[in-house]
Design an enzyme around this catalytic site. Structure first.
Site, PDB file in Angstrom:
ATOM      1  N   LYS A   1       0.868  -1.362  -0.071  1.00 24.15           N
ATOM      2  CA  LYS A   1      -0.110  -0.227  -0.076  1.00 24.15           C
ATOM      3  C   LYS A   1       0.835   1.281  -0.026  1.00 24.15           C
ATOM      4  O   LYS A   1       0.615   2.121  -0.767  1.00 24.15           O
ATOM      5  CB  LYS A   1      -0.913   0.146   1.175  1.00 24.15           C
TER       6      LYS A   1
ATOM      7  N   ARG B   1      -9.470   1.240   8.719  1.00 26.42           N
ATOM      8  CA  ARG B   1      -9.202   0.001   9.136  1.00 26.42           C
ATOM      9  C   ARG B   1     -10.299  -0.802   9.940  1.00 26.42           C
ATOM     10  O   ARG B   1     -10.219  -2.017  10.234  1.00 26.42           O
ATOM     11  CB  ARG B   1      -7.977   0.039  10.174  1.00 26.42           C
TER      12      ARG B   1
ATOM     13  N   ARG C   1      11.298  -5.257   5.678  1.00 30.06           N
ATOM     14  CA  ARG C   1      10.788  -4.116   5.446  1.00 30.06           C
ATOM     15  C   ARG C   1      11.640  -3.022   6.642  1.00 30.06           C
ATOM     16  O   ARG C   1      11.608  -3.443   7.690  1.00 30.06           O
ATOM     17  CB  ARG C   1       9.536  -3.748   5.312  1.00 30.06           C
TER      18      ARG C   1
ATOM     19  N   ARG D   1      10.928  -2.091  11.753  1.00 24.44           N
ATOM     20  CA  ARG D   1       9.945  -1.282  12.670  1.00 24.44           C
ATOM     21  C   ARG D   1       9.652  -2.147  13.768  1.00 24.44           C
ATOM     22  O   ARG D   1       9.784  -3.166  13.743  1.00 24.44           O
ATOM     23  CB  ARG D   1       8.702  -1.296  11.741  1.00 24.44           C
TER      24      ARG D   1
ATOM     25  N   ARG E   1      -0.591  -8.805  13.960  1.00 25.81           N
ATOM     26  CA  ARG E   1      -1.169  -7.552  13.086  1.00 25.81           C
ATOM     27  C   ARG E   1      -1.959  -8.308  12.098  1.00 25.81           C
ATOM     28  O   ARG E   1      -2.971  -7.746  11.601  1.00 25.81           O
ATOM     29  CB  ARG E   1      -0.152  -6.745  12.553  1.00 25.81           C
TER      30      ARG E   1
HETATM   31  P1  AMP Z   1       0.686   0.936   9.231  1.00 28.15           P
HETATM   32  O1  AMP Z   1       1.756   1.786   8.980  1.00 28.15           O
HETATM   33  O2  AMP Z   1      -0.530   1.347   8.456  1.00 28.15           O
HETATM   34  O3  AMP Z   1       0.975  -0.441   9.183  1.00 28.15           O
HETATM   35  O4  AMP Z   1       0.078   1.001  10.690  1.00 28.15           O
HETATM   36  C1  AMP Z   1       0.905   0.706  12.029  1.00 28.15           C
HETATM   37  C2  AMP Z   1      -0.031   0.942  13.206  1.00 28.15           C
HETATM   38  O5  AMP Z   1      -0.636   2.135  13.396  1.00 28.15           O
HETATM   39  C3  AMP Z   1      -1.194  -0.249  13.003  1.00 28.15           C
HETATM   40  O6  AMP Z   1      -0.510  -1.548  13.581  1.00 28.15           O
HETATM   41  C4  AMP Z   1      -1.996   0.354  14.133  1.00 28.15           C
HETATM   42  O7  AMP Z   1      -1.489   0.106  15.490  1.00 28.15           O
HETATM   43  C5  AMP Z   1      -1.759   2.032  14.066  1.00 28.15           C
HETATM   44  N1  AMP Z   1      -2.762   2.509  12.945  1.00 28.15           N
HETATM   45  C6  AMP Z   1      -2.522   3.074  11.625  1.00 28.15           C
HETATM   46  N2  AMP Z   1      -3.641   3.367  11.230  1.00 28.15           N
HETATM   47  C7  AMP Z   1      -4.623   2.973  11.852  1.00 28.15           C
HETATM   48  C8  AMP Z   1      -6.094   3.094  11.757  1.00 28.15           C
HETATM   49  N3  AMP Z   1      -6.586   3.489  10.886  1.00 28.15           N
HETATM   50  N4  AMP Z   1      -6.913   2.340  12.904  1.00 28.15           N
HETATM   51  C9  AMP Z   1      -6.216   2.056  13.856  1.00 28.15           C
HETATM   52  N5  AMP Z   1      -4.909   1.952  13.980  1.00 28.15           N
HETATM   53  C10 AMP Z   1      -4.107   2.368  13.110  1.00 28.15           C
END
Ligand code: AMP
Length: 231
Positions: free
Chosen positions: A15, A90, A127, A157, A168
């Site tokens: 993404k 999400r 990553r 990360r 996750r």
């Molecule tokens: P990502 O970089 O999109 O994988 O997001 C990393 C982490 O941020 C996720 O595992 C969640 O803990 C939090 N996060 C990001 N976007 C959201 C969202 N829309 N709703 C809830 N938690 C989020």
């Protein structure tokens, strides 16, 4: 015509990379809620302190907090021509809030990137992000690469360890997969095969965005047919 794009897909589906490309190509901002939260964690803001433990545990930050973040971001002038949303919505609750936020902006294009599970795990394990500013490094960055934004060292990360990634992915299945059901009957929902070369994924996305724009134009001409089901 505005270009309102939502990228759906599990961690590691591409993404970020693909959203970045689309945003550059169409001249709209990419809004990645994960990046916004990681920046807040690095800057130790109130939001960052609130979100840090939840993120590190691989859980989702609360809907109301996330909806407020996106609502505020969509008020900024650079989103007037549209946006590419990455990581939001999400949950179905977030998707409903997004529908209300963008209802006056034209159609929402939903691109769902599909990648097999073992490929996702492989990608996520390799990553890296910048340890200083949180920028995500491209998947092709060599082992000795540094951050393209601030020159900082690249690190894994904290939520990309094998155990947390499994968590996750489970959270994704439970909370985010229902979004496909929420969106899939819309004429502007597209499934994209993410298990191919990045350029081919980009091409598939471009043609989906083109098809969605036509739906948008047709809707503007004949508003009563906007909800037509293409299946
Ligand atoms: P990502 O970089 O999109 O994988 O997001 C990393 C982490 O941020 C996720 O595992 C969640 O803990 C939090 N996060 C990001 N976007 C959201 C969202 N829309 N709703 C809830 N938690 C989020």
């Amino acid at each position: 015509m505005t270009l309102n794009i939502v990228m759906l897909g599990p961690p590691g589906a591409g993404k970020g990379t693909q959203g970045e490309r689309l945003a550059r190509e169409y001249g709209v901002p990419r809004i990645a809620t994960g990046d916004i939260l990681r920046e807040a964690v690095v800057a130790r803001t109130e939001l960052g302190c609130l979100a840090k433990a939840t993120m590190e545990a691989g859980q989702l930050v609360g809907d109301e907090v996330m909806i407020a973040i996106v609502k505020g971001r969509l008020l900024q002038a650079d989103t007037r021509q549209g946006f590419v949303l990455d990581g939001f919505p999400r949950t179905v609750r977030q998707a409903e809030a997004l529908d209300a936020l963008v209802s006056a902006r034209g159609v929402l294009t939903i691109l769902h990137i599909v990648v097999p599970l073992d490929e996702l795990a492989r990608r996520v394990a390799s990553r890296r992000i910048c340890g200083q500013c949180g920028t995500t490094a491209g998947p092709l960055a060599p082992p000795d690469a540094v951050c393209v934004v601030c020159g900082g060292a690249l690190v894994q990360r904290t939520d990309d360890s094998v155990e947390i990634v499994r968590k996750r992915l489970r959270v994704f299945e439970r909370e985010t997969a229902p979004l496909v059901q929420y969106y899939q009957r819309r004429p502007t929902f597209f499934e994209i095969d993410g298990n191919q070369l990045p350029d081919r994924v980009s091409a598939a996305m471009r043609s989906a965005v083109g098809a969605a724009s036509e739906v948008g134009s047709a809707a503007t001409r004949t508003p009563h047919r906007r909800t037509a089901d293409r299946r």
